[in-house]
Design a protein around this motif. Sequence first.
Motif, PDB file in Angstrom:
ATOM      1  N   THR A 113      -6.159  11.367   7.117  1.00 33.45           N
ATOM      2  CA  THR A 113      -7.433  10.722   6.793  1.00 33.45           C
ATOM      3  C   THR A 113      -7.939   9.845   7.937  1.00 33.45           C
ATOM      4  O   THR A 113      -9.119   9.496   7.970  1.00 33.45           O
ATOM      5  CB  THR A 113      -7.294   9.840   5.531  1.00 33.45           C
ATOM      6  OG1 THR A 113      -6.389   8.762   5.810  1.00 33.45           O
ATOM      7  CG2 THR A 113      -6.773  10.657   4.358  1.00 33.45           C
ATOM      8  N   MET A 148      -8.564   2.514   0.130  1.00 31.54           N
ATOM      9  CA  MET A 148      -7.116   2.707   0.024  1.00 31.54           C
ATOM     10  C   MET A 148      -6.397   1.630   0.817  1.00 31.54           C
ATOM     11  O   MET A 148      -6.978   1.001   1.699  1.00 31.54           O
ATOM     12  CB  MET A 148      -6.691   4.086   0.534  1.00 31.54           C
ATOM     13  CG  MET A 148      -6.921   4.314   2.021  1.00 31.54           C
ATOM     14  SD  MET A 148      -6.081   5.816   2.649  1.00 31.54           S
ATOM     15  CE  MET A 148      -6.776   7.072   1.590  1.00 31.54           C
ATOM     16  N   SER A 149      -5.132   1.424   0.471  1.00 31.86           N
ATOM     17  CA  SER A 149      -4.279   0.482   1.199  1.00 31.86           C
ATOM     18  C   SER A 149      -3.077   1.235   1.731  1.00 31.86           C
ATOM     19  O   SER A 149      -2.487   2.053   1.012  1.00 31.86           O
ATOM     20  CB  SER A 149      -3.801  -0.645   0.270  1.00 31.86           C
ATOM     21  OG  SER A 149      -4.889  -1.359  -0.256  1.00 31.86           O
ATOM     22  N   LEU A 150      -2.718   0.958   2.980  1.00 29.81           N
ATOM     23  CA  LEU A 150      -1.593   1.641   3.613  1.00 29.81           C
ATOM     24  C   LEU A 150      -0.616   0.626   4.182  1.00 29.81           C
ATOM     25  O   LEU A 150      -1.020  -0.446   4.646  1.00 29.81           O
ATOM     26  CB  LEU A 150      -2.083   2.570   4.730  1.00 29.81           C
ATOM     27  CG  LEU A 150      -3.045   3.697   4.336  1.00 29.81           C
ATOM     28  CD1 LEU A 150      -3.429   4.504   5.574  1.00 29.81           C
ATOM     29  CD2 LEU A 150      -2.430   4.604   3.277  1.00 29.81           C
ATOM     30  N   ARG A 151       0.653   0.970   4.155  1.00 30.72           N
ATOM     31  CA  ARG A 151       1.690   0.118   4.745  1.00 30.72           C
ATOM     32  C   ARG A 151       2.397   0.896   5.851  1.00 30.72           C
ATOM     33  O   ARG A 151       2.621   2.106   5.744  1.00 30.72           O
ATOM     34  CB  ARG A 151       2.701  -0.322   3.695  1.00 30.72           C
ATOM     35  CG  ARG A 151       3.635   0.772   3.218  1.00 30.72           C
ATOM     36  CD  ARG A 151       4.681   0.257   2.236  1.00 30.72           C
ATOM     37  NE  ARG A 151       5.677   1.277   1.936  1.00 30.72           N
ATOM     38  CZ  ARG A 151       5.535   2.254   1.060  1.00 30.72           C
ATOM     39  NH1 ARG A 151       4.404   2.335   0.373  1.00 30.72           N
ATOM     40  NH2 ARG A 151       6.479   3.136   0.865  1.00 30.72           N
ATOM     41  N   GLY A 156       0.794  -1.219   0.000  1.00 30.74           N
ATOM     42  CA  GLY A 156       0.000   0.000   0.000  1.00 30.74           C
ATOM     43  C   GLY A 156       0.825   1.266   0.000  1.00 30.74           C
ATOM     44  O   GLY A 156       2.060   1.238  -0.029  1.00 30.74           O
ATOM     45  N   ASP A 157       0.130   2.408   0.042  1.00 33.70           N
ATOM     46  CA  ASP A 157       0.795   3.704   0.107  1.00 33.70           C
ATOM     47  C   ASP A 157       1.461   3.897   1.468  1.00 33.70           C
ATOM     48  O   ASP A 157       1.123   3.233   2.449  1.00 33.70           O
ATOM     49  CB  ASP A 157      -0.216   4.829  -0.116  1.00 33.70           C
ATOM     50  CG  ASP A 157      -0.783   4.828  -1.532  1.00 33.70           C
ATOM     51  OD1 ASP A 157      -0.132   4.239  -2.421  1.00 33.70           O
ATOM     52  OD2 ASP A 157      -1.874   5.391  -1.724  1.00 33.70           O
ATOM     53  N   ASP A 158       2.368   4.844   1.513  1.00 35.35           N
ATOM     54  CA  ASP A 158       3.072   5.169   2.759  1.00 35.35           C
ATOM     55  C   ASP A 158       2.066   5.639   3.803  1.00 35.35           C
ATOM     56  O   ASP A 158       1.311   6.590   3.576  1.00 35.35           O
ATOM     57  CB  ASP A 158       4.115   6.256   2.484  1.00 35.35           C
ATOM     58  CG  ASP A 158       5.003   6.528   3.694  1.00 35.35           C
ATOM     59  OD1 ASP A 158       4.626   6.121   4.814  1.00 35.35           O
ATOM     60  OD2 ASP A 158       6.060   7.150   3.523  1.00 35.35           O
ATOM     61  N   ALA A 175       1.900   9.389   4.808  1.00 39.15           N
ATOM     62  CA  ALA A 175       1.369  10.366   3.852  1.00 39.15           C
ATOM     63  C   ALA A 175      -0.141  10.516   3.967  1.00 39.15           C
ATOM     64  O   ALA A 175      -0.713  11.437   3.381  1.00 39.15           O
ATOM     65  CB  ALA A 175       1.749   9.946   2.434  1.00 39.15           C
ATOM     66  N   HIS A 176      -0.786   9.627   4.723  1.00 39.33           N
ATOM     67  CA  HIS A 176      -2.250   9.661   4.804  1.00 39.33           C
ATOM     68  C   HIS A 176      -2.760   9.700   6.243  1.00 39.33           C
ATOM     69  O   HIS A 176      -3.923   9.353   6.493  1.00 39.33           O
ATOM     70  CB  HIS A 176      -2.829   8.430   4.097  1.00 39.33           C
ATOM     71  CG  HIS A 176      -2.532   8.375   2.636  1.00 39.33           C
ATOM     72  ND1 HIS A 176      -3.303   9.013   1.695  1.00 39.33           N
ATOM     73  CD2 HIS A 176      -1.533   7.754   1.944  1.00 39.33           C
ATOM     74  CE1 HIS A 176      -2.813   8.792   0.487  1.00 39.33           C
ATOM     75  NE2 HIS A 176      -1.732   8.023   0.617  1.00 39.33           N
TER      76      HIS A 176
END
Length: 266
Positions: free
Chosen positions: A206, A232-235, A197-199, A202-203
């Motif tokens: 949300t 969304m997907s986050l890591r 997922g995205d960093d 950075a989110h």
Amino acid sequence: MLENPRSPRVRAVAKLSKRTARQETGLYLLEGPQAAREVLTYRPDTLAELYATPSAWEKHQDIREIAEESGVDVIFASEPVLDAMADTVTPQGIIAVARQAPTSVRDVFADAPRLIVICEEVRDPGNLGTIIRAADAVGADAVVLTGRTVDPYNPKVVRATTGSLFHLPVAVGADLAGAIDRARGAGLRVIAADVGGDDFLAHRDTLAEPTAWVFGNEARGLDEEALALVDMSLRLPIYGRAESLNLATAASVCLYESAFAQRADR
């Protein structure tokens, strides 16, 4: 007093360590004074039977008092009987049998929740129990388990929750797509925890919004079909040399970040 470890009653309790027996009876096993204390305090209506050795019953005055207040009678048993009933090597002198009381998925999303946990194919009992415990600790509204996730009434899951199973609603047997649709319909942003997922950093803003976190299998994570369903997907970042984080640890971090953001926003 029960003294025969091979009696039908003792065997019936011992069988609850198996999923088939739990499905057939709608009952499950609770071991130790902590579990007995929690179910008596928070869900005495679900308690079917309470067993204890005389010495353990004498030792735990607080449990005696709660049982008396709740109108629950104890059935005295010998240590060999408790050993035969237990899933653990050391049952600590107290065992209870309770009725399963899952919440419906519909009810989970009925009252404008702000933080929901959805588990898809979480297979390790210790991980699931720890996730339920973390959800309780952060003040999540509920935990939703899909049909491919381990049974929350597995004795190992129950022990790992350390009582949190009785503190918040837990829905079982859900369909992932249906649970996500209900979450979105209730105004929640659906976020998957995923190594691809995205960093996460950075989110973070949300996370102040009402959120449903989706956690997947320990080894494989979430498949492409599941990831396509979420918003969304986050890591989580890894700053050291660890190959990865244990699922329950990662879930705890994600849930606490959401709890911090939501409370700061209020």
